[in-house]
Motif scaffolding. Sequence first.
Motif, PDB file in Angstrom:
ATOM      1  N   GLY A 179     -22.802 -19.431  15.040  1.00  0.00           N
ATOM      2  CA  GLY A 179     -22.591 -18.315  14.127  1.00  0.00           C
ATOM      3  C   GLY A 179     -22.325 -17.010  14.855  1.00  0.00           C
ATOM      4  O   GLY A 179     -22.528 -16.885  16.065  1.00  0.00           O
ATOM      5  N   MET A 180     -21.861 -16.007  14.097  1.00  0.00           N
ATOM      6  CA  MET A 180     -21.632 -14.686  14.663  1.00  0.00           C
ATOM      7  C   MET A 180     -22.937 -13.907  14.656  1.00  0.00           C
ATOM      8  O   MET A 180     -23.757 -14.040  13.741  1.00  0.00           O
ATOM      9  CB  MET A 180     -20.567 -13.953  13.846  1.00  0.00           C
ATOM     10  N   SER A 181     -23.135 -13.101  15.695  1.00  0.00           N
ATOM     11  CA  SER A 181     -24.387 -12.355  15.827  1.00  0.00           C
ATOM     12  C   SER A 181     -24.115 -11.006  16.466  1.00  0.00           C
ATOM     13  O   SER A 181     -23.045 -10.755  17.029  1.00  0.00           O
ATOM     14  CB  SER A 181     -25.392 -13.140  16.690  1.00  0.00           C
ATOM     15  N   LYS A 182     -25.130 -10.142  16.389  1.00  0.00           N
ATOM     16  CA  LYS A 182     -25.025  -8.837  17.031  1.00  0.00           C
ATOM     17  C   LYS A 182     -24.853  -8.998  18.533  1.00  0.00           C
ATOM     18  O   LYS A 182     -24.082  -8.255  19.165  1.00  0.00           O
ATOM     19  CB  LYS A 182     -26.277  -8.012  16.731  1.00  0.00           C
ATOM     20  N   ALA A 183     -25.540  -9.956  19.132  1.00  0.00           N
ATOM     21  CA  ALA A 183     -25.452 -10.159  20.574  1.00  0.00           C
ATOM     22  C   ALA A 183     -24.028 -10.505  21.003  1.00  0.00           C
ATOM     23  O   ALA A 183     -23.534 -10.016  22.021  1.00  0.00           O
ATOM     24  CB  ALA A 183     -26.411 -11.263  21.007  1.00  0.00           C
ATOM     25  N   LYS A 184     -23.349 -11.329  20.228  1.00  0.00           N
ATOM     26  CA  LYS A 184     -21.968 -11.692  20.561  1.00  0.00           C
ATOM     27  C   LYS A 184     -21.037 -10.501  20.378  1.00  0.00           C
ATOM     28  O   LYS A 184     -20.088 -10.319  21.157  1.00  0.00           O
ATOM     29  CB  LYS A 184     -21.513 -12.864  19.697  1.00  0.00           C
ATOM     30  N   MET A 185     -21.296  -9.703  19.346  1.00  0.00           N
ATOM     31  CA  MET A 185     -20.487  -8.507  19.140  1.00  0.00           C
ATOM     32  C   MET A 185     -20.632  -7.552  20.317  1.00  0.00           C
ATOM     33  O   MET A 185     -19.642  -6.995  20.813  1.00  0.00           O
ATOM     34  CB  MET A 185     -20.908  -7.818  17.846  1.00  0.00           C
ATOM     35  N   LEU A 186     -21.846  -7.361  20.772  1.00  0.00           N
ATOM     36  CA  LEU A 186     -22.085  -6.457  21.901  1.00  0.00           C
ATOM     37  C   LEU A 186     -21.477  -7.017  23.185  1.00  0.00           C
ATOM     38  O   LEU A 186     -20.985  -6.257  24.027  1.00  0.00           O
ATOM     39  CB  LEU A 186     -23.582  -6.221  22.079  1.00  0.00           C
ATOM     40  N   ALA A 187     -21.499  -8.338  23.341  1.00  0.00           N
ATOM     41  CA  ALA A 187     -20.876  -8.948  24.515  1.00  0.00           C
ATOM     42  C   ALA A 187     -19.368  -8.734  24.494  1.00  0.00           C
ATOM     43  O   ALA A 187     -18.752  -8.467  25.529  1.00  0.00           O
ATOM     44  CB  ALA A 187     -21.207 -10.435  24.565  1.00  0.00           C
ATOM     45  N   ALA A 188     -18.768  -8.844  23.316  1.00  0.00           N
ATOM     46  CA  ALA A 188     -17.331  -8.595  23.197  1.00  0.00           C
ATOM     47  C   ALA A 188     -17.015  -7.140  23.514  1.00  0.00           C
ATOM     48  O   ALA A 188     -16.020  -6.831  24.192  1.00  0.00           O
ATOM     49  CB  ALA A 188     -16.856  -8.953  21.793  1.00  0.00           C
ATOM     50  N   GLN A 189     -17.851  -6.242  23.028  1.00  0.00           N
ATOM     51  CA  GLN A 189     -17.652  -4.831  23.330  1.00  0.00           C
ATOM     52  C   GLN A 189     -17.745  -4.566  24.829  1.00  0.00           C
ATOM     53  O   GLN A 189     -16.975  -3.785  25.390  1.00  0.00           O
ATOM     54  CB  GLN A 189     -18.677  -3.986  22.578  1.00  0.00           C
ATOM     55  N   ARG A 190     -18.698  -5.238  25.487  1.00  0.00           N
ATOM     56  CA  ARG A 190     -18.853  -5.063  26.941  1.00  0.00           C
ATOM     57  C   ARG A 190     -17.584  -5.482  27.681  1.00  0.00           C
ATOM     58  O   ARG A 190     -17.133  -4.785  28.600  1.00  0.00           O
ATOM     59  CB  ARG A 190     -20.051  -5.870  27.435  1.00  0.00           C
ATOM     60  N   LEU A 191     -16.991  -6.613  27.291  1.00  0.00           N
ATOM     61  CA  LEU A 191     -15.775  -7.078  27.956  1.00  0.00           C
ATOM     62  C   LEU A 191     -14.623  -6.094  27.746  1.00  0.00           C
ATOM     63  O   LEU A 191     -13.852  -5.822  28.673  1.00  0.00           O
ATOM     64  CB  LEU A 191     -15.388  -8.458  27.423  1.00  0.00           C
ATOM     65  N   PHE A 198     -11.606  -6.885  14.921  1.00  0.00           N
ATOM     66  CA  PHE A 198     -12.448  -8.076  14.793  1.00  0.00           C
ATOM     67  C   PHE A 198     -11.933  -8.894  13.616  1.00  0.00           C
ATOM     68  O   PHE A 198     -12.073  -8.496  12.459  1.00  0.00           O
ATOM     69  CB  PHE A 198     -13.909  -7.676  14.575  1.00  0.00           C
ATOM     70  N   ALA A 199     -11.315 -10.020  13.920  1.00  0.00           N
ATOM     71  CA  ALA A 199     -10.816 -10.924  12.883  1.00  0.00           C
ATOM     72  C   ALA A 199     -11.869 -11.989  12.620  1.00  0.00           C
ATOM     73  O   ALA A 199     -12.345 -12.634  13.545  1.00  0.00           O
ATOM     74  CB  ALA A 199      -9.500 -11.559  13.322  1.00  0.00           C
ATOM     75  N   HIS A 200     -12.231 -12.173  11.371  1.00  0.00           N
ATOM     76  CA  HIS A 200     -13.338 -13.070  11.045  1.00  0.00           C
ATOM     77  C   HIS A 200     -13.001 -13.899   9.818  1.00  0.00           C
ATOM     78  O   HIS A 200     -12.116 -13.564   9.023  1.00  0.00           O
ATOM     79  CB  HIS A 200     -14.605 -12.261  10.775  1.00  0.00           C
ATOM     80  N   GLY A 201     -13.740 -14.977   9.685  1.00  0.00           N
ATOM     81  CA  GLY A 201     -13.670 -15.785   8.481  1.00  0.00           C
ATOM     82  C   GLY A 201     -14.847 -15.473   7.576  1.00  0.00           C
ATOM     83  O   GLY A 201     -15.682 -14.611   7.884  1.00  0.00           O
ATOM     84  N   SER A 202     -14.934 -16.181   6.465  1.00  0.00           N
ATOM     85  CA  SER A 202     -16.002 -15.907   5.510  1.00  0.00           C
ATOM     86  C   SER A 202     -17.377 -16.230   6.088  1.00  0.00           C
ATOM     87  O   SER A 202     -18.363 -15.550   5.784  1.00  0.00           O
ATOM     88  CB  SER A 202     -15.765 -16.713   4.231  1.00  0.00           C
ATOM     89  N   ALA A 203     -17.468 -17.256   6.925  1.00  0.00           N
ATOM     90  CA  ALA A 203     -18.763 -17.632   7.505  1.00  0.00           C
ATOM     91  C   ALA A 203     -19.262 -16.564   8.474  1.00  0.00           C
ATOM     92  O   ALA A 203     -20.451 -16.225   8.484  1.00  0.00           O
ATOM     93  CB  ALA A 203     -18.650 -18.981   8.210  1.00  0.00           C
ATOM     94  N   GLN A 204     -18.347 -16.023   9.300  1.00  0.00           N
ATOM     95  CA  GLN A 204     -18.757 -14.972  10.250  1.00  0.00           C
ATOM     96  C   GLN A 204     -19.182 -13.704   9.509  1.00  0.00           C
ATOM     97  O   GLN A 204     -20.120 -13.013   9.921  1.00  0.00           O
ATOM     98  CB  GLN A 204     -17.612 -14.658  11.221  1.00  0.00           C
ATOM     99  N   LEU A 205     -18.502 -13.390   8.408  1.00  0.00           N
ATOM    100  CA  LEU A 205     -18.894 -12.217   7.629  1.00  0.00           C
ATOM    101  C   LEU A 205     -20.292 -12.413   7.038  1.00  0.00           C
ATOM    102  O   LEU A 205     -21.114 -11.494   7.041  1.00  0.00           O
ATOM    103  CB  LEU A 205     -17.885 -11.972   6.512  1.00  0.00           C
ATOM    104  N   GLU A 206     -20.563 -13.619   6.561  1.00  0.00           N
ATOM    105  CA  GLU A 206     -21.893 -13.906   6.023  1.00  0.00           C
ATOM    106  C   GLU A 206     -22.957 -13.744   7.109  1.00  0.00           C
ATOM    107  O   GLU A 206     -24.035 -13.173   6.857  1.00  0.00           O
ATOM    108  CB  GLU A 206     -21.940 -15.317   5.455  1.00  0.00           C
ATOM    109  N   ASP A 207     -22.654 -14.230   8.314  1.00  0.00           N
ATOM    110  CA  ASP A 207     -23.609 -14.081   9.417  1.00  0.00           C
ATOM    111  C   ASP A 207     -23.933 -12.612   9.665  1.00  0.00           C
ATOM    112  O   ASP A 207     -25.105 -12.233   9.829  1.00  0.00           O
ATOM    113  CB  ASP A 207     -23.040 -14.705  10.696  1.00  0.00           C
ATOM    114  N   ALA A 239     -23.516 -19.622  25.438  1.00  0.00           N
ATOM    115  CA  ALA A 239     -24.127 -18.478  26.120  1.00  0.00           C
ATOM    116  C   ALA A 239     -25.165 -17.783  25.245  1.00  0.00           C
ATOM    117  O   ALA A 239     -25.915 -16.934  25.719  1.00  0.00           O
ATOM    118  CB  ALA A 239     -23.048 -17.478  26.534  1.00  0.00           C
ATOM    119  N   PHE A 240     -25.194 -18.133  23.949  1.00  0.00           N
ATOM    120  CA  PHE A 240     -26.138 -17.515  23.019  1.00  0.00           C
ATOM    121  C   PHE A 240     -26.825 -18.618  22.207  1.00  0.00           C
ATOM    122  O   PHE A 240     -26.520 -18.824  21.029  1.00  0.00           O
ATOM    123  CB  PHE A 240     -25.409 -16.546  22.082  1.00  0.00           C
TER     124      PHE A 240
END
Length: 219
Positions: A154-166, A179-188, A147-148
Amino acid sequence: MGSPTVVQIQQYANTIYLLAQQMVTYLRPTVRVDTDWVGNTKFYDQYGQDAMTEIITRYATTPIQQPNFARRAVSPRYFVSATLEDPKDALQMIVDPKSTMFSAKVAAASRTMDDLIIAAFGGAASTGQTGSTTVNFPSAQQITATAFPNSGNGMSKAKMLAAQRLLNAAEVEVESRYFAHGSAQLEDLLNTTEVTSSDYNVIKSLVQGDLKTWVGFSF
C-alpha cells in the motif's frame, strides 16, 4: 375482449447516456506535448551537468572538460476507433447516436493517452545518436514495497517522503512533481492521519475525498 395490458406502451428516453467511465486524460498535462511532428522518429537533445574546477595556482592551464550532451529518440504510435453504423439503424432509432458515440471515442482516446504515459514512465528509453541504445529506468530511483515492510504494497507517508527525498537529491523542479495514483493508493493516504488531520494539513481532504497537494506533489 383482451386485457388492457395489450394496449399498454413502452416509453423510451430521447437521450443515450454514457456509462460511467474515465472521460478525460489525467496525465497529459504532466508530460511534454509536441504537435510539430514530421517523420517516423524525432530526437530530443539534452544537456546534463557541468562541474567547476578550482584554480589554485597562478597562470595555471585552464582545464578542459567534455560537454555533457545526451539524446532521446521518440517514435510515434497510431490508434484508431472506428464504429460501424448502418444507415438503417439510425432511421430506426429515436435519437441519433453519433454525438454519444463521438463522446465515447474522445473518452477512449483520453484513457489510451494515460495508459501510454503510465507504460512509458517505467519503460526503457531510446538514447544515443541514432536512438539505438536502450536505457532502463534506474532501480535506484524506484521505491519498492520490500523496503517498507510495515506498509506492504500500500501507499504510505514513508513512501511519499522517500520519493520526495529522491527528487530533492536529483534537484527536480518543484513544479514538475506529480503523484499519479489509483483508487487503492488514494484510500491508503486518506487513512493516513497526517493527510486528514488539521494538525498536519490545512486542506480538509476527507471533505472532498481527494488530495490536491501534499509533501510537495500535485495529485
